[in-house]
Design a protein around this motif. Sequence first.
Motif, PDB file in Angstrom:
ATOM      1  N   LEU A   1      14.332   1.979 -10.084  1.00  0.00           N
ATOM      2  CA  LEU A   1      13.143   2.826 -10.144  1.00  0.00           C
ATOM      3  C   LEU A   1      12.173   2.437  -9.046  1.00  0.00           C
ATOM      4  CD1 LEU A   1      13.627   1.761 -13.487  1.00  0.00           C
ATOM      5  CD2 LEU A   1      12.558   3.977 -13.592  1.00  0.00           C
ATOM      6  N   LYS A   2      11.185   3.289  -8.865  1.00  0.00           N
ATOM      7  CA  LYS A   2      10.074   3.022  -7.960  1.00  0.00           C
ATOM      8  C   LYS A   2       8.819   2.998  -8.824  1.00  0.00           C
ATOM      9  CE  LYS A   2      10.067   5.322  -4.123  1.00  0.00           C
ATOM     10  NZ  LYS A   2       9.867   6.343  -3.074  1.00  0.00           N
ATOM     11  N   ALA A   3       7.955   1.986  -8.639  1.00  0.00           N
ATOM     12  CA  ALA A   3       6.725   1.865  -9.427  1.00  0.00           C
ATOM     13  C   ALA A   3       5.519   2.295  -8.598  1.00  0.00           C
ATOM     14  CB  ALA A   3       6.534   0.423  -9.889  1.00  0.00           C
ATOM     15  N   PHE A   4       4.598   2.979  -9.259  1.00  0.00           N
ATOM     16  CA  PHE A   4       3.331   3.376  -8.647  1.00  0.00           C
ATOM     17  C   PHE A   4       2.213   2.804  -9.497  1.00  0.00           C
ATOM     18  CE2 PHE A   4       6.396   6.504  -7.337  1.00  0.00           C
ATOM     19  CZ  PHE A   4       6.124   6.668  -5.990  1.00  0.00           C
ATOM     20  N   LEU A   5       1.294   2.085  -8.868  1.00  0.00           N
ATOM     21  CA  LEU A   5       0.184   1.447  -9.581  1.00  0.00           C
ATOM     22  C   LEU A   5      -1.086   2.250  -9.292  1.00  0.00           C
ATOM     23  CD1 LEU A   5       2.159  -1.135  -8.375  1.00  0.00           C
ATOM     24  CD2 LEU A   5       0.899  -2.056 -10.298  1.00  0.00           C
ATOM     25  N   TYR A   6      -1.597   2.876 -10.348  1.00  0.00           N
ATOM     26  CA  TYR A   6      -2.756   3.759 -10.231  1.00  0.00           C
ATOM     27  C   TYR A   6      -4.040   3.008 -10.531  1.00  0.00           C
ATOM     28  CZ  TYR A   6       0.109   7.939  -9.917  1.00  0.00           C
ATOM     29  OH  TYR A   6       0.993   8.902  -9.500  1.00  0.00           O
ATOM     30  N   PHE A   7      -5.082   3.317  -9.743  1.00  0.00           N
ATOM     31  CA  PHE A   7      -6.379   2.669  -9.875  1.00  0.00           C
ATOM     32  C   PHE A   7      -7.466   3.719 -10.072  1.00  0.00           C
ATOM     33  CE2 PHE A   7      -3.633  -0.227  -7.783  1.00  0.00           C
ATOM     34  CZ  PHE A   7      -4.041  -1.484  -8.174  1.00  0.00           C
ATOM     35  N   HIS A   8      -8.428   3.371 -10.889  1.00  0.00           N
ATOM     36  CA  HIS A   8      -9.636   4.176 -11.082  1.00  0.00           C
ATOM     37  C   HIS A   8     -10.801   3.282 -10.673  1.00  0.00           C
ATOM     38  CE1 HIS A   8     -12.391   7.094 -12.712  1.00  0.00           C
ATOM     39  NE2 HIS A   8     -12.973   6.131 -13.413  1.00  0.00           N
ATOM     40  N   ASP A   9     -11.573   3.732  -9.710  1.00  0.00           N
ATOM     41  CA  ASP A   9     -12.651   2.907  -9.161  1.00  0.00           C
ATOM     42  C   ASP A   9     -12.120   1.533  -8.732  1.00  0.00           C
ATOM     43  OD1 ASP A   9     -14.606   4.857  -9.450  1.00  0.00           O
ATOM     44  OD2 ASP A   9     -15.150   4.188 -11.467  1.00  0.00           O
ATOM     45  N   TYR A  10     -10.925   1.526  -8.152  1.00  0.00           N
ATOM     46  CA  TYR A  10     -10.269   0.319  -7.627  1.00  0.00           C
ATOM     47  C   TYR A  10      -9.939  -0.714  -8.693  1.00  0.00           C
ATOM     48  CZ  TYR A  10     -11.312   2.538  -3.254  1.00  0.00           C
ATOM     49  OH  TYR A  10     -11.369   3.462  -2.241  1.00  0.00           O
ATOM     50  N   HIS A  11      -9.748  -0.261  -9.940  1.00  0.00           N
ATOM     51  CA  HIS A  11      -9.317  -1.125 -11.030  1.00  0.00           C
ATOM     52  C   HIS A  11      -8.065  -0.515 -11.652  1.00  0.00           C
ATOM     53  CE1 HIS A  11     -13.530  -2.353 -10.560  1.00  0.00           C
ATOM     54  NE2 HIS A  11     -13.039  -3.539 -10.872  1.00  0.00           N
TER      55      HIS A  11
ATOM     56  N   PRO B   1       0.840  -1.199   0.000  1.00  0.00           N
ATOM     57  CA  PRO B   1       0.000   0.000   0.000  1.00  0.00           C
ATOM     58  C   PRO B   1       0.879   1.254   0.000  1.00  0.00           C
ATOM     59  CG  PRO B   1      -0.838  -1.592   1.569  1.00  0.00           C
ATOM     60  CD  PRO B   1       0.495  -2.118   1.085  1.00  0.00           C
ATOM     61  N   ASN B   2       0.479   2.237  -0.769  1.00  0.00           N
ATOM     62  CA  ASN B   2       1.222   3.486  -0.875  1.00  0.00           C
ATOM     63  C   ASN B   2       0.732   4.442   0.212  1.00  0.00           C
ATOM     64  OD1 ASN B   2       2.669   5.703  -1.693  1.00  0.00           O
ATOM     65  ND2 ASN B   2       1.429   6.109  -3.496  1.00  0.00           N
ATOM     66  N   PRO B   3       1.579   4.761   1.215  1.00  0.00           N
ATOM     67  CA  PRO B   3       1.130   5.632   2.300  1.00  0.00           C
ATOM     68  C   PRO B   3       0.845   7.063   1.835  1.00  0.00           C
ATOM     69  CG  PRO B   3       3.474   5.191   2.502  1.00  0.00           C
ATOM     70  CD  PRO B   3       2.960   4.340   1.376  1.00  0.00           C
ATOM     71  N   GLU B   4       1.320   7.426   0.658  1.00  0.00           N
ATOM     72  CA  GLU B   4       1.106   8.777   0.127  1.00  0.00           C
ATOM     73  C   GLU B   4      -0.038   8.801  -0.881  1.00  0.00           C
ATOM     74  OE1 GLU B   4       4.930   9.466  -1.569  1.00  0.00           O
ATOM     75  OE2 GLU B   4       5.937   9.256   0.361  1.00  0.00           O
ATOM     76  N   ALA B   5      -0.886   7.781  -0.868  1.00  0.00           N
ATOM     77  CA  ALA B   5      -1.902   7.626  -1.912  1.00  0.00           C
ATOM     78  C   ALA B   5      -2.873   8.794  -1.979  1.00  0.00           C
ATOM     79  CB  ALA B   5      -2.677   6.324  -1.715  1.00  0.00           C
ATOM     80  N   GLY B   6      -3.309   9.321  -0.850  1.00  0.00           N
ATOM     81  CA  GLY B   6      -4.314  10.376  -0.896  1.00  0.00           C
ATOM     82  C   GLY B   6      -5.579   9.853  -1.544  1.00  0.00           C
TER      83      GLY B   6
END
Length: 165
Positions: free
Chosen positions: A76-86, A50-55
Amino acid sequence: MRKIERFATICVMVAGAAIASPSFAQTVWHNTKFGMSVKQVQAAVPEAVPNPEAGHGTIQTALLRVNDVEMAGHKLKAFLYFHDYHLAEVDFELKTDGGDDAARAFDDITKALRLKYGKESTMNVDPSGTGGQGWWSAKPTNISLFYAKYPPDPAGVLTIQYLEP
């Protein structure tokens, strides 16, 4: 006539279910597919936390991250973005704390992306070495590679985005 109608209806239903099914979706990065739930992504990428900076973004939120990813010899650092939890997008940021350089990483990652996806659709690099951007339309994923160097950060920044078309 009824048998033909019934057969056509069944074919349409099966095709629709296959297209909507996550197993039909194409792999994006590290066995992830656009549309996967947070739990499905965590199962596919066990190192995603879980990303603690998710907001709480209004459109997409980086709910998960992977702290240590290596691509073309760069960290690198990867960030996985979700829209409506998808899953909707995967972004990477170069870790420059180890002395890595964004321009060098841009060149190396460009070569790696060309090997995997072929020649980019567009490429713009500033001749002064202060920035560049490449774009691949690698169906079903679009990939954007960007770097910039500006004071006071001599290493610069580099980002890669795997985007849903």
